[in-house]
Structure formats: structure tokens, C-alpha cells
Design a protein around this motif. Structure first.
Motif, PDB file in Angstrom:
ATOM      1  N   ALA A 196      20.138  23.287  58.737  1.00  0.00           N
ATOM      2  CA  ALA A 196      21.394  24.000  58.452  1.00  0.00           C
ATOM      3  C   ALA A 196      22.318  24.011  59.672  1.00  0.00           C
ATOM      4  O   ALA A 196      23.502  24.347  59.547  1.00  0.00           O
ATOM      5  N   ALA A 254      24.901  27.731  46.027  1.00  0.00           N
ATOM      6  CA  ALA A 254      24.867  26.386  46.608  1.00  0.00           C
ATOM      7  C   ALA A 254      24.147  26.388  47.955  1.00  0.00           C
ATOM      8  O   ALA A 254      23.351  25.483  48.249  1.00  0.00           O
ATOM      9  N   LEU A 255      24.404  27.402  48.780  1.00  0.00           N
ATOM     10  CA  LEU A 255      23.710  27.511  50.060  1.00  0.00           C
ATOM     11  C   LEU A 255      22.221  27.754  49.852  1.00  0.00           C
ATOM     12  O   LEU A 255      21.388  27.205  50.583  1.00  0.00           O
ATOM     13  N   GLU A 295      20.364  26.725  47.379  1.00  0.00           N
ATOM     14  CA  GLU A 295      19.722  25.476  46.967  1.00  0.00           C
ATOM     15  C   GLU A 295      19.625  24.489  48.128  1.00  0.00           C
ATOM     16  O   GLU A 295      18.646  23.740  48.243  1.00  0.00           O
ATOM     17  N   LYS A 296      20.609  24.498  49.009  1.00  0.00           N
ATOM     18  CA  LYS A 296      20.677  23.479  50.059  1.00  0.00           C
ATOM     19  C   LYS A 296      19.792  23.777  51.258  1.00  0.00           C
ATOM     20  O   LYS A 296      19.181  22.867  51.827  1.00  0.00           O
ATOM     21  N   TRP A 297      19.699  25.065  51.666  1.00  0.00           N
ATOM     22  CA  TRP A 297      19.128  25.361  52.965  1.00  0.00           C
ATOM     23  C   TRP A 297      17.924  26.294  52.983  1.00  0.00           C
ATOM     24  O   TRP A 297      17.239  26.379  54.001  1.00  0.00           O
TER      25      TRP A 297
END
Length: 276
Positions: A22, A164-165, A167-169
Motif C-alpha cells: 500500500a 475498493a481500498l 479489496e486492494k490492500w
């Protein structure tokens, strides 16, 4: 084209539930400004978000002391002591490294509280309950749900950006650091203790989002007060209207700019001091 090479490398340290990758945008930004950067994960982290999610048991029982030793060993292998930038528990680790002579300077963003902070706001308690609510979690690795992440990290974001964050990080995180921090006042040699009074160290910047649920502003203000009688430089600034996601949401560049400006000012002072 990068700026001329800067005198100190930057070492980024992530916090609980967030993977080291991240920091990628921060690394790119600092490298464009001439800094060498690294963002090693905690001991037990996988190389990616996906691999860490697939093997969460490698983080079981990883605590503050082990994390600090891990980063101290990395720094021992570096030719120049770095400036350490940490978020959340990474901010606590950054302060420990600085106080013990492993860092030239440190930026602690929404840092987990050090031993000596006696307040516990409701939002901080609620943010920690997914782990602290079950004593067995001290030796286990625990993942946040999407809704828990929204409350703890994404409270100042739209649900879409928060999700979204997430799921991503996000990665599962060890429970031990939270238990160690929560019980620090009752443990004589707590791993969450930092020498805020007597340590002769490099400069420190504490940064707080004004609307953080995980580490509320008043908690970081209490940490600042612990440093009041230390002769080494301690600065404090706030970022209005930001929550615990401030290092990785759409407004991360504002926080990075704060860090860069402060670091460059301290570099100039340290260079001038060395010359004189």
C-alpha cells in the motif's frame, strides 16, 4: 526525471491489517524526489496481498517486539540510517526505532498509542473489538470484514472508495500487537513503551487525521504531551477531515506533501548542523 539524490533513504512501515505494498505510490513519489525507498513487510507477511491472505497463519503470535527487531535488523544492514515513515502500528514502531537510535528521523502518521496514554475513546475501542473481543485472538491472526473496515478506516470516505481500498490492500493481522498496546499500562516492561522523556534522538513528526476512528486526534495529542519534556525535536500537525485511511485513499498526496516538506526542512537543519 528524479531530483538529485537525497542524503537519507526512506523506510516505510505499514500498520495492522494493511499490506506493505500500500506504500507503493509513496515510494514512487519519494523516488521521483531523489530518495531511495523501501517498504518491507512485517515478519510473517507474504510478498503480496493475495499470498498473505492465503497463508494468514504465518502472522500468528507476531508481536511488537518481534516487529521492532525485524526492522532493526533490516536497518543494521543499510549503509545509512534511514528516515522512517510509519502509519498506525507502523507509527509506533517508527517511534521505538527512533528512540533506540535506528533512525535519523521519523514521521508517525496516526500512530498507535505508546505506553502512558490513559484515554480510550469509544471509536478506538470499537475499532479494536474485532480482535480484543476474544482473548484467544492474542495468538491468532484476524481479518476485518468490509463493514469493520468502513468504520475503522473508511469512515470519511464514500462506501465505494472504502470498499475498493478494502479489496486492494487489506490483509489479516496478528492480534498480539493490539493486546500488547491495550494492556501496556499494566505491564512494567511493555513492548509498547517508548522513551518519550530522556531519549536523545533525531526529530519526530506526529501526524493525526482529525476524524480518525482507530487513533482519534485526542489520543495523538496525549502522545505529544508525553514528549513535552524531551529536549529532542518533536513536531505535531493535523490533517483536517481525514480518517485512518489517509495514507492510501484519494487524498494521500496531501499527507505525503506534509511529510516531504518536513523531511526536507530537517535535512537542511541536520546538514547545517554537521557543517558547523
Amino acid at each position: 526525471m528524479p531530483d538529485q539524490k537525497r542524503p537519507y533513504p526512506i523506510l516505510f512501515i505499514h500498520g495492522l491489517w494493511i499490506h506493505a505494498s500500500a506504500w507503493r505510490d509513496w515510494q514512487d513519489h519519494f523516488q521521483e524526489l531523489g530518495y531511495e525507498t523501501s517498504a518491507p513487510g512485517w515478519p510473517g507477511d507474504g510478498d503480496s496481498v493475495e499470498s498473505t491472505r492465503e497463508n494468514p497463519e504465518t502472522l500468528n503470535d507476531v508481536g511488537i517486539s518481534l516487529i521492532c527487531r525485524h526492522y532493526a535488523d533490516i536497518i543494521d544492514g543499510m549503509p545509512v540510517k534511514p528516515i522512517v515513515v510509519g502509519h498506525s502500528f507502523g507509527g509506533l514502531i517508527a517511534q521505538e526505532l527512533l528512540a533506540n537510535g535506528y533512525a535519523t528521523a521519523a514521521v508517525a502518521i496516526d500512530p498507535a498509542p505508546v505506553k502512558g496514554v490513559k484515554i480510550l475513546p469509544f471509536s478506538q475501542l470499537r475499532s479494536g473489538l474485532p480482535v480484543l473481543g476474544n482473548p484467544a485472538n492474542k495468538k491468532r491472526t484476524v481479518a476485518l470484514t468490509r463493514d469493520q473496515f468502513r468504520y475503522s478506516f473508511g469512515n470519511m470516505l464514500t462506501p465505494e472508495e472504502s470498499d475498493a481500498l478494502f479489496e486492494k490492500w487489506t490483509i489479516p493481522g496478528p492480534g498480539r500487537p493490539l493486546f500488547e498496546d491495550a494492556t501496556a499500562a499494566f505491564v512494567r516492561n511493555s513492548p509498547a513503551a517508548v522513551d518519550t522523556h530522556d531519549a536523545v534522538r533525531g526529530p519526530l513528526l506526529l501526524v493525526s487525521g482529525t476524524d480518525d476512528h482507530v487513533v482519534p486526534l485526542k489520543v495523538t495529542e496525549a502522545v505529544v504531551k508525553l514528549y513535552a519534556d524531551n529536549s529532542s525535536r518533536t513536531d505535531f500537525t493535523t490533517v483536517d477531515g481525514r480518517g485512518h485511511s489517509l495514507t492510501m485513499d484519494a487524498g494521500w498526496t496531501d499527507v505525503a506533501a506534509l511529510a516531504v516538506d518536513w523531511i526536507r526542512q530537517r535535512e537542511q537543519e541536520m546538514t547545517a548542523s554537521a557543517v558547523s
